[in-house]
Design an enzyme around this catalytic site. Sequence first.
Site, PDB file in Angstrom:
ATOM      1  N   ASN A  52       0.838  -1.190   0.000  1.00 17.21           N
ATOM      2  CA  ASN A  52       0.000   0.000   0.000  1.00 17.21           C
ATOM      3  C   ASN A  52       0.877   1.245   0.000  1.00 17.21           C
ATOM      4  O   ASN A  52       1.987   1.257   0.531  1.00 17.21           O
ATOM      5  CB  ASN A  52      -0.987   0.002   1.175  1.00 17.21           C
ATOM      6  CG  ASN A  52      -0.358   0.001   2.547  1.00 17.21           C
ATOM      7  OD1 ASN A  52       0.608  -0.717   2.804  1.00 17.21           O
ATOM      8  ND2 ASN A  52      -0.915   0.773   3.456  1.00 17.21           N
ATOM      9  N   GLU A  54       0.273   5.305   0.709  1.00 20.84           N
ATOM     10  CA  GLU A  54      -0.641   6.367   1.134  1.00 20.84           C
ATOM     11  C   GLU A  54      -0.231   7.705   0.542  1.00 20.84           C
ATOM     12  O   GLU A  54       0.894   7.878   0.070  1.00 20.84           O
ATOM     13  CB  GLU A  54      -0.658   6.464   2.663  1.00 20.84           C
ATOM     14  CG  GLU A  54      -1.252   5.250   3.325  1.00 20.84           C
ATOM     15  CD  GLU A  54      -1.309   5.346   4.837  1.00 20.84           C
ATOM     16  OE1 GLU A  54      -1.973   4.484   5.427  1.00 20.84           O
ATOM     17  OE2 GLU A  54      -0.689   6.260   5.433  1.00 20.84           O
ATOM     18  N   CYS A  63      -4.114   0.621  -2.530  1.00 14.42           N
ATOM     19  CA  CYS A  63      -3.969  -0.583  -1.716  1.00 14.42           C
ATOM     20  C   CYS A  63      -2.935  -1.527  -2.331  1.00 14.42           C
ATOM     21  O   CYS A  63      -2.655  -1.475  -3.532  1.00 14.42           O
ATOM     22  CB  CYS A  63      -5.301  -1.300  -1.601  1.00 14.42           C
ATOM     23  SG  CYS A  63      -6.586  -0.360  -0.744  1.00 14.42           S
ATOM     24  N   GLU A  65      -3.147  -4.714  -2.968  1.00 18.87           N
ATOM     25  CA  GLU A  65      -3.681  -5.650  -3.959  1.00 18.87           C
ATOM     26  C   GLU A  65      -3.761  -5.005  -5.337  1.00 18.87           C
ATOM     27  O   GLU A  65      -3.393  -5.619  -6.344  1.00 18.87           O
ATOM     28  CB  GLU A  65      -5.084  -6.124  -3.542  1.00 18.87           C
ATOM     29  CG  GLU A  65      -5.120  -6.833  -2.200  1.00 18.87           C
ATOM     30  CD  GLU A  65      -5.374  -5.907  -1.006  1.00 18.87           C
ATOM     31  OE1 GLU A  65      -5.983  -6.364  -0.041  1.00 18.87           O
ATOM     32  OE2 GLU A  65      -4.960  -4.727  -1.043  1.00 18.87           O
ATOM     33  N   CYS A  96     -10.115  -4.957   0.879  1.00 17.95           N
ATOM     34  CA  CYS A  96     -11.249  -4.036   0.992  1.00 17.95           C
ATOM     35  C   CYS A  96     -12.192  -4.259  -0.187  1.00 17.95           C
ATOM     36  O   CYS A  96     -11.851  -4.948  -1.161  1.00 17.95           O
ATOM     37  CB  CYS A  96     -10.766  -2.587   1.048  1.00 17.95           C
ATOM     38  SG  CYS A  96     -10.144  -1.946  -0.527  1.00 17.95           S
ATOM     39  N   CYS A  99     -10.763  -3.308  -3.649  1.00 19.34           N
ATOM     40  CA  CYS A  99      -9.795  -4.280  -4.168  1.00 19.34           C
ATOM     41  C   CYS A  99     -10.488  -5.552  -4.638  1.00 19.34           C
ATOM     42  O   CYS A  99     -10.101  -6.143  -5.645  1.00 19.34           O
ATOM     43  CB  CYS A  99      -8.746  -4.601  -3.112  1.00 19.34           C
ATOM     44  SG  CYS A  99      -7.566  -3.251  -2.897  1.00 19.34           S
TER      45      CYS A  99
END
Length: 139
Positions: A52, A54, A63, A65, A96, A99
């Site tokens: 990930n 940010e 993310c 994935e 999430c 994803c």
Amino acid sequence: MMAENPLLEKAAAKKLLAEAARARAAAYAPYSGFCVGAALLFENGLTVSGCNVENASYSLSICAERNAMTTALTKGLRLPLAVAVAGPEGVFCPPCGACRQFLAEFNPDMAVVLKDADEPVIYTLRELLPLSFSLEENR
């Protein structure tokens, strides 16, 4: 929890989780401190990982994935068999919703490997995202 996934043996699931944990170490999460790694397994045995990343403008974060899948696409890999996700140690970390939907574009039946205590648990993406959005009929 689902029974063993025929696409992935336990040893392969553990190996894929280890790859995801290695990717987690590269995560850039200065705001949340919640580092995640993901690893995708393809039919030819190749794995592609991501972490990930940010951003101060939170909606621009990506993310692990999705990072792994976009990297795989740059390598010409389009059909993942499995994804492993490794969050902070001791935290059960399923993908999430965004994803799940993103990965379903490439293989809604892929195995999703997560770490529960010390053992991998395996689901199918379709189990985690029933009735995913698709423009294809009969999906």
